[in-house]
Design an enzyme around this catalytic site. Structure first.
Site, PDB file in Angstrom:
ATOM      1  N   TRP A 144       0.881  -1.177   0.000  1.00 26.75           N
ATOM      2  CA  TRP A 144       0.000   0.000   0.000  1.00 26.75           C
ATOM      3  C   TRP A 144       0.916   1.223   0.000  1.00 26.75           C
ATOM      4  O   TRP A 144       1.782   1.348   0.887  1.00 26.75           O
ATOM      5  CB  TRP A 144      -0.860  -0.051   1.270  1.00 26.75           C
ATOM      6  CG  TRP A 144      -1.848   1.060   1.438  1.00 26.75           C
ATOM      7  CD1 TRP A 144      -2.747   1.514   0.514  1.00 26.75           C
ATOM      8  CD2 TRP A 144      -2.055   1.836   2.631  1.00 26.75           C
ATOM      9  NE1 TRP A 144      -3.502   2.519   1.061  1.00 26.75           N
ATOM     10  CE2 TRP A 144      -3.100   2.736   2.353  1.00 26.75           C
ATOM     11  CE3 TRP A 144      -1.479   1.852   3.895  1.00 26.75           C
ATOM     12  CZ2 TRP A 144      -3.576   3.643   3.287  1.00 26.75           C
ATOM     13  CZ3 TRP A 144      -1.951   2.757   4.830  1.00 26.75           C
ATOM     14  CH2 TRP A 144      -2.986   3.638   4.535  1.00 26.75           C
ATOM     15  N   ASP A 225      -0.658  -4.953   9.616  1.00 25.37           N
ATOM     16  CA  ASP A 225      -1.652  -4.014   9.129  1.00 25.37           C
ATOM     17  C   ASP A 225      -2.837  -4.853   8.668  1.00 25.37           C
ATOM     18  O   ASP A 225      -2.695  -5.714   7.787  1.00 25.37           O
ATOM     19  CB  ASP A 225      -1.071  -3.202   7.960  1.00 25.37           C
ATOM     20  CG  ASP A 225      -2.038  -2.134   7.476  1.00 25.37           C
ATOM     21  OD1 ASP A 225      -3.127  -2.001   8.051  1.00 25.37           O
ATOM     22  OD2 ASP A 225      -1.682  -1.415   6.513  1.00 25.37           O
ATOM     23  N   LYS A 261     -13.310  -0.926   5.530  1.00 26.40           N
ATOM     24  CA  LYS A 261     -13.847  -1.822   4.495  1.00 26.40           C
ATOM     25  C   LYS A 261     -14.866  -2.801   5.081  1.00 26.40           C
ATOM     26  O   LYS A 261     -15.906  -3.048   4.489  1.00 26.40           O
ATOM     27  CB  LYS A 261     -12.732  -2.637   3.838  1.00 26.40           C
ATOM     28  CG  LYS A 261     -11.423  -1.921   3.708  1.00 26.40           C
ATOM     29  CD  LYS A 261     -11.309  -1.094   2.470  1.00 26.40           C
ATOM     30  CE  LYS A 261     -10.099  -0.196   2.583  1.00 26.40           C
ATOM     31  NZ  LYS A 261      -9.693   0.443   1.386  1.00 26.40           N
TER      32      LYS A 261
HETATM   33  C1  LIG Z   1      -3.155  -2.173   3.508  1.00 25.78           C
HETATM   34  C2  LIG Z   1      -3.963  -1.035   3.983  1.00 25.78           C
HETATM   35  N1  LIG Z   1      -3.702  -0.510   5.174  1.00 25.78           N
HETATM   36  C3  LIG Z   1      -4.410   0.493   5.663  1.00 25.78           C
HETATM   37  C4  LIG Z   1      -5.426   1.068   4.946  1.00 25.78           C
HETATM   38  C5  LIG Z   1      -6.114   2.188   5.628  1.00 25.78           C
HETATM   39  O1  LIG Z   1      -7.328   2.582   5.251  1.00 25.78           O
HETATM   40  P1  LIG Z   1      -8.197   3.516   6.174  1.00 25.78           P
HETATM   41  O2  LIG Z   1      -7.320   4.594   6.712  1.00 25.78           O
HETATM   42  O3  LIG Z   1      -9.246   4.031   5.251  1.00 25.78           O
HETATM   43  O4  LIG Z   1      -8.738   2.652   7.257  1.00 25.78           O
HETATM   44  C6  LIG Z   1      -5.739   0.585   3.661  1.00 25.78           C
HETATM   45  C7  LIG Z   1      -6.761   1.177   2.813  1.00 25.78           C
HETATM   46  O5  LIG Z   1      -6.824   1.060   1.640  1.00 25.78           O
HETATM   47  C8  LIG Z   1      -4.986  -0.520   3.181  1.00 25.78           C
HETATM   48  O6  LIG Z   1      -5.238  -1.065   2.003  1.00 25.78           O
END
Ligand SMILES: Cc1ncc(COP(=O)(O)O)c(C=O)c1O
Length: 419
Positions: A144, A225, A261
């Site tokens: 990411w 994560d 999500k």
């Molecule tokens: C691997 C990963 N970590 C963290 C996030 C964090 O998303 P959010 O800040 O919207 O919870 C995402 C979102 O796409 C992700 O794909």
């Protein structure tokens, strides 16, 4: 005449930064007037009509919240809503996890998963040193994109470990193990708990066991994560398997958890950060000290986390019937995505599109790393109004029964035209 600029921030000091590629893509998609356009960019769930889906259980929790005469807009405590953070830890570790009963878990509500990764990065930048020296954070290649920015912004050195095998479009397990074995002892290793973003490639349970054993031997520090628990397989416990395996090995670790999500609470920014101490006679005391420092960091960053999304998630996690409905909602989302994987693969195979397409169904979660080249991706955008990131990643949720054939035929054309 306007005076020439007087600023402390000339371009050589503050250069124009490029637009975030993903949000730039989203803007281009919105501006495209074509009725055939397809958005396979952003990682947000869409229903079979291509629309955002408010989970039925979230609608119910919202109703409960709006009718609660006690609800108000006061500040949450610095560490967030306790009825959420406790259940959030149970969701990850299992309700009867010894780590929880032994008070070895410190949990802090954060600004969704991004905020959790950031809080963890900040904590490690401040406190995790070996012989006075920061350890490097190893990120999967690819990962990411925001991981690179978040860890760099807090001043931690970063490096990458091999992850994706371009040939098999699966895991480069040997490369990954070699890199973990070669990394200096005590390195921080960022691991995606499930549904790896952007590749959709996860280690098998057996491979996870090997990774855990290798990391334990090298005394590496695991940073999990988890942004897709329950969304990947439809089974919350299964998607937490990697984390539970590490915790059972008795290693100290941290976890960044997002509810964006799996609850469809993207914009509400609900998430948690957890520190889990290794079992020892002073584990509870270690955990309490860590919690006290996390609170200081949180206070200086955001004071206290947002309340609305946290309440929604808490209502669901603390009610048996709503929890069961959430599980059903998760199966609906993951089931539709798995069905779209099958549909895309079988249509490409029917068309005889050059190449192998088994990876579309082998991969899991929100994304598929298709193997399409940048030139093919750009042609899909210009000729067919199909939007995806330049690395060939597609968000499976953007496919539905009405557009999957159109997308397959377009991929077939560009793969033939630009081999
Ligand atoms: C691997 C990963 N970590 C963290 C996030 C964090 O998303 P959010 O800040 O919207 O919870 C995402 C979102 O796409 C992700 O794909």
């Amino acid at each position: 005449m306007a005076p020439s600029s007087i600023t402390s921030f000339p371009p050589d000091v503050v250069p124009q930064a490029p637009e975030d590629p993903l949000f730039g893509l989203m803007r281009a998609y919105k501006a495209d007037p074509s009725p055939n356009k397809v958005d396979l960019g952003i990682g947000a769930y869409r229903d079979d009509n291509g629309k955002p889906w408010v989970l039925s259980v979230v609608r119910k929790a919202d109703e409960i919240l709006r009718n609660d005469p006690e609800a108000n807009h006061e500040y949450l405590p610095i560490a967030g809503l306790a009825s959420l953070t406790g259940k959030a830890a149970e969701l990850l570790l299992g309700p009867s996890a010894p780590a929880i009963s032994e008070k070895r878990v410190a949990s802090v509500q954060t600004i969704s998963g991004t905020g959790a990764v950031h809080l963890g990065a900040l904590f490690l930048a401040k406190f995790y040193k070996i012989d006075g020296v920061h350890r490097t954070v190893y990120l999967s290649n690819p990962t990411w994109a925001n991981h690179h920015q978040i860890f760099t912004n807090v001043g931690l050195p970063i490096a990458t470990y091999p992850y994706f095998d371009k040939e098999t479009k699966g895991l480069d397990f040997e490369g990954m193990k070699r890199a973990l074995a070669d990394a200096p002892a005590g390195s921080i290793i960022l691991l995606h708990a499930c549904a790896h973003n952007p590749t959709g490639v996860d280690p098998s349970p057996e491979q996870w066991r090997e990774i855990a054993a290798l990391m334990k031997e090298k005394k590496h520090f695991p940073f999990f994560d988890t942004a897709y628990q329950g969304f990947a397989s439809g089974d919350l416990d299964r998607d937490a398997g990697s984390i539970r395996l590490f915790v059972e090995q008795g290693v100290e670790l941290v976890i960044a958890q997002s509810f964006a999500k799996n609850f469809g609470l993207y914009g509400e920014r609900a998430g948690c950060f957890h520190f889990v101490a290794a079992p020892s006679s002073d584990a509870a005391e270690i955990t309490s000290r860590v919690a006290s420092q996390l609170a200081i960091l949180q206070r200086s960053e955001i004071s206290n986390p947002p309340i609305y999304g946290a309440r929604i998630a808490s209502i669901v996690l603390n009610d048996q019937a709503l929890f069961a409905e959430w599980q059903e909602n998760l199966r609906t989302m993951s089931g539709r995505i798995i069905a779209m994987r099958q549909a895309l693969r079988s249509k490409l195979e029917e068309l005889g599109t050059p190449g192998k397409w088994n990876h579309i169904t082998d991969q899991i979660g929100m994304f598929s790393f298709t193997g399409l080249t940048e030139a093919q991706v750009l042609k899909l955008r210009s000729d067919f109004h199909i939007y995806m990131t330049k690395n060939g990643r597609i968000s499976m949720a953007g496919l539905n029964t009405r557009n999957v054939e159109y997308v397959a035929k377009a991929i077939d054309k560009v793969v033939r035209e630009l081999p």
